[in-house]
Design a protein around this motif. Structure first.
Motif, PDB file in Angstrom:
ATOM      1  N   THR A  32       2.190   4.244  -3.039  1.00  0.00           N
ATOM      2  CA  THR A  32       2.822   2.953  -3.331  1.00  0.00           C
ATOM      3  C   THR A  32       2.551   2.584  -4.779  1.00  0.00           C
ATOM      4  O   THR A  32       1.417   2.733  -5.269  1.00  0.00           O
ATOM      5  CB  THR A  32       2.271   1.864  -2.404  1.00  0.00           C
ATOM      6  OG1 THR A  32       2.557   2.225  -1.036  1.00  0.00           O
ATOM      7  CG2 THR A  32       2.906   0.509  -2.703  1.00  0.00           C
ATOM      8  N   GLN A  33       3.582   2.108  -5.457  1.00  0.00           N
ATOM      9  CA  GLN A  33       3.409   1.765  -6.878  1.00  0.00           C
ATOM     10  C   GLN A  33       2.335   0.714  -7.045  1.00  0.00           C
ATOM     11  O   GLN A  33       2.188  -0.212  -6.226  1.00  0.00           O
ATOM     12  CB  GLN A  33       4.732   1.318  -7.501  1.00  0.00           C
ATOM     13  CG  GLN A  33       5.246  -0.029  -7.034  1.00  0.00           C
ATOM     14  CD  GLN A  33       6.571  -0.388  -7.689  1.00  0.00           C
ATOM     15  OE1 GLN A  33       7.622  -0.108  -7.154  1.00  0.00           O
ATOM     16  NE2 GLN A  33       6.503  -1.024  -8.849  1.00  0.00           N
ATOM     17  N   ARG A  73       7.987  -3.788  -4.445  1.00  0.00           N
ATOM     18  CA  ARG A  73       7.212  -2.573  -4.689  1.00  0.00           C
ATOM     19  C   ARG A  73       7.831  -1.446  -3.874  1.00  0.00           C
ATOM     20  O   ARG A  73       8.464  -1.683  -2.836  1.00  0.00           O
ATOM     21  CB  ARG A  73       5.735  -2.757  -4.324  1.00  0.00           C
ATOM     22  CG  ARG A  73       5.478  -2.913  -2.827  1.00  0.00           C
ATOM     23  CD  ARG A  73       4.010  -3.151  -2.536  1.00  0.00           C
ATOM     24  NE  ARG A  73       3.758  -3.195  -1.097  1.00  0.00           N
ATOM     25  CZ  ARG A  73       2.573  -3.494  -0.547  1.00  0.00           C
ATOM     26  NH1 ARG A  73       1.539  -3.803  -1.334  1.00  0.00           N
ATOM     27  NH2 ARG A  73       2.426  -3.500   0.769  1.00  0.00           N
ATOM     28  N   GLU A 104       0.008  -2.381  -8.466  1.00  0.00           N
ATOM     29  CA  GLU A 104       0.210  -3.743  -8.959  1.00  0.00           C
ATOM     30  C   GLU A 104      -0.290  -3.893 -10.390  1.00  0.00           C
ATOM     31  O   GLU A 104       0.112  -4.825 -11.098  1.00  0.00           O
ATOM     32  CB  GLU A 104      -0.539  -4.718  -8.044  1.00  0.00           C
ATOM     33  CG  GLU A 104      -0.399  -6.182  -8.430  1.00  0.00           C
ATOM     34  CD  GLU A 104      -1.204  -7.101  -7.541  1.00  0.00           C
ATOM     35  OE1 GLU A 104      -1.029  -8.329  -7.649  1.00  0.00           O
ATOM     36  OE2 GLU A 104      -2.024  -6.594  -6.739  1.00  0.00           O
ATOM     37  N   TRP A 127       4.414  -4.521 -10.580  1.00  0.00           N
ATOM     38  CA  TRP A 127       5.492  -4.913  -9.674  1.00  0.00           C
ATOM     39  C   TRP A 127       6.492  -5.782 -10.428  1.00  0.00           C
ATOM     40  O   TRP A 127       6.092  -6.691 -11.168  1.00  0.00           O
ATOM     41  CB  TRP A 127       4.957  -5.698  -8.480  1.00  0.00           C
ATOM     42  CG  TRP A 127       4.027  -4.916  -7.600  1.00  0.00           C
ATOM     43  CD1 TRP A 127       3.960  -3.563  -7.476  1.00  0.00           C
ATOM     44  CD2 TRP A 127       3.021  -5.448  -6.727  1.00  0.00           C
ATOM     45  NE1 TRP A 127       3.005  -3.210  -6.578  1.00  0.00           N
ATOM     46  CE2 TRP A 127       2.403  -4.339  -6.086  1.00  0.00           C
ATOM     47  CE3 TRP A 127       2.596  -6.724  -6.395  1.00  0.00           C
ATOM     48  CZ2 TRP A 127       1.379  -4.486  -5.154  1.00  0.00           C
ATOM     49  CZ3 TRP A 127       1.585  -6.892  -5.465  1.00  0.00           C
ATOM     50  CH2 TRP A 127       0.980  -5.775  -4.857  1.00  0.00           C
TER      51      TRP A 127
END
Length: 552
Positions: free
Chosen positions: A528-529, A520, A531, A544
């Motif tokens: 943060t990308q 990630r 999930e 992810w």
């Protein structure tokens, strides 16, 4: 019945299918030959393919891109040709009964091809000529081959059209040898005092061979005349001016140079291509113009020579396709050279109520780009070069758009020829009515390049590496975990700015067994990308990137 009347016959089904296939090939060959003079979009196969692309629901397009990748257009054209071949064979079989049925079948598909050609953007009546000429040539070939498949022989005896009843063999006189010669293949219809029309396999096959030669020669010549050679020569003749604002040198640590890891700069030959063009537009730079109009104070029209005289800017920018699945291949980084879009738009004088740039390519594709993104200072370019060479034709020569931070479907118009300054509430681009978001900011993503999913590794020290991107924000961190353990920070390569992807790597002591690896990224704004797994539609995939490897 008059004595010398020829009695018609019906050739075998396989012969009719062969006649139909060869006639169809002649029709397409002649159409492609004339399309070489009138442009690739006038070739009915291309036009039908384009129409199929336009009419295909978005989920089917997504499936085609995911399944066939950059070969989706070749698969589509191949599918169209297979369907046409099947129909041509059927037309030939039907034409055995009556030639008029076969000619009507060719006319029907000529109408479909003509409609597909005439409904393309900018089509004129003359664009129908390749289709019309092709149908005419196919009709002549069909009639000629059917006539060639039969030969007339005079019959002086009266023979019934009905088959004789089976019976014992005729008696053979003493000393007279019985005939053992096989019956010739002659499905003939015979009547008293008329002519017998017999199927002639040899004449059909020689005629079909001639038809194949005609079809192949005309198709090949048509491809050569399509303008590709002329455009390639014009492209090679372009002398790129030096940039007024050159890009700085790529940092020494930008490329980790690990085997299997995507290089920082994607070579032109390896750069992904996803667009709607069945046939790559061949645009002569000497004929190219860019028109800017709509909600502007003064419309602008630039030639290619005009564009080359403007101050040029060089920039490293990563492009991403919205069709890219998590971990997918449709992302690449290049050094682009071009004129800043903002500078050109200021010359036109944007009105304050404008919020969209509706750009149009030479083949009629449109995309809508937010005005504020182009005008906020980022290096949004009308690009003329890619990685130090004039734009490749398949990547938009002579001019394309490059806008950092937006997915290509709302920014990266290739072969761009027109910019309408407008509003999102009054105009829609190609993909929006097909279910995609009107605005497409790129989502933060990361990908594992090394090892590959399903790889078998040796136990011990190994390296996990890949790339991450968050265009026009920049990647701040990349984390990796194995078997849902603790997240570990990866080492990040250097980057020249926030508009490119970033390589990363991390050491791993691999132990025996099956392992799951996840990655990630976090952008420079601290996001943060997610999930959460989502498909590409309507505004880009999320999740992810996860792979499984075997260590032994």
């Amino acid at each position: 019945m008059q004595r010398n009347e020829t009695i018609p016959t019906r050739a075998p089904a396989w012969a009719g299918a062969l006649v139909g296939l060869v006639s169809g090939g002649v029709a397409l060959g002649v159409a492609q030959l004339l399309a070489g003079f009138f442009g690739p979009a006038t070739f009915p196969v291309v036009a039908v393919g384009d129409a199929v692309v336009d009419l295909t629901p978005a989920p089917v397009k997504d499936f085609a891109i995911a399944t066939f990748g950059e070969n989706d257009k070749a698969v589509l054209v191949g599918g169209v040709l297979v369907v046409l071949a099947g129909i041509a064979a059927l037309i030939g079989v039907v034409a055995r009964r009556r030639l008029a049925y076969g000619l009507a079948g060719l006319d029907a598909f000529g109408v479909i091809g003509a409609l597909a050609v005439f409904t393309r953007p900018g089509a004129v009546a003359l664009d129908l000529l390749p289709t019309v000429a092709g149908v005419a040539a196919g009709s002549v070939a069909l009639a000629w081959l059917l006539r060639r498949a039969t030969v007339s022989r005079v019959s002086t005896s009266r023979v019934s059209t009905a088959l004789p009843a089976p019976g014992p063999p005729a008696e053979v006189g003493e000393g007279e040898p019985a005939s053992t010669a096989p019956e010739p293949e002659r499905p003939a219809v015979m009547r008293a005092g008329g002519e017998v029309a017999e199927f002639d396999r040899r004449r059909l096959l020689t005629g079909a061979a001639g038809g194949v030669v005609v079809a192949g020669a005309t198709a090949l010549l048509g491809r050569q005349l399509s303008g590709q050679r002329a455009v390639d020569a014009a492209r090679l003749g372009v002398r790129l001016p030096r940039p007024a604002v050159p890009a700085g040198p790529i940092p020494a640590g930008a490329d980790l140079r690990l085997p299997g890891l995507s290089p920082f700069v994607t070579p032109n030959r390896d750069f992904y291509r996803v667009d709607t063009a069945i046939s790559v537009p061949q645009v002569d730079p000497n004929d190219w113009t860019l028109r800017i109009h709509g909600l502007v104070g003064r419309p602008v029209e630039l030639t290619y020579a005009d564009l080359l005289k403007l101050p040029l800017t060089e920039a490293d920018v990563t492009l991403t396709c919205v069709s890219n699945e998590v971990g997918g291949p449709y992302v690449g980084n290049a050094r682009w050279l071009g004129v800043r879009m903002a500078d050109v738009l200021r010359r036109a004088g944007l009105r304050s109520d404008a919020d969209m740039l509706l750009s149009t390519s030479a083949d009629g594709f449109t995309c809508g780009t937010p005005v504020d993104v182009v005008m906020d200072g980022r290096e949004a370019l009308f690009a003329i070069a890619m990685n130090g060479e004039t734009l490749p034709v398949e990547h938009g020569f002579p001019v394309r758009q490059v806008v950092p931070g937006l997915y290509g479907y709302v920014s990266a118009t290739k072969w761009v020829v027109d910019i309408k300054v407008t509003r999102f509430d009054t105009d829609q681009a190609y993909w929006t009515p097909r279910g995609w978001s009107a605005k497409g900011p790129i989502k933060t993503q990361s990908r594992i390049d090394v090892p590959k999913a399903g790889d078998s590794l040796k136990a011990g020290a190994t390296t996990i590496a890949g790339v991450a991107w968050a265009q026009h924000t920049g990647v701040e961190a990349v984390e990796v975990r194995v078997d849902r353990g603790e997240w570990r920070r990866a080492r990040l390569a250097q980057v020249p700015g926030p508009d490119t992807w970033r390589q990363w790597s991390i050491d791993w002591n691999a132990t025996t067994g099956e392992h799951t690896i996840e990655v990630r990224a976090t952008d420079a704004a601290g996001r943060t990308q997610t999930e959460r797994i989502a498909p590409p539609a309507p505004d880009g995939a999320t999740g992810w990137h996860t792979i499984t490897v075997q260590v032994g």
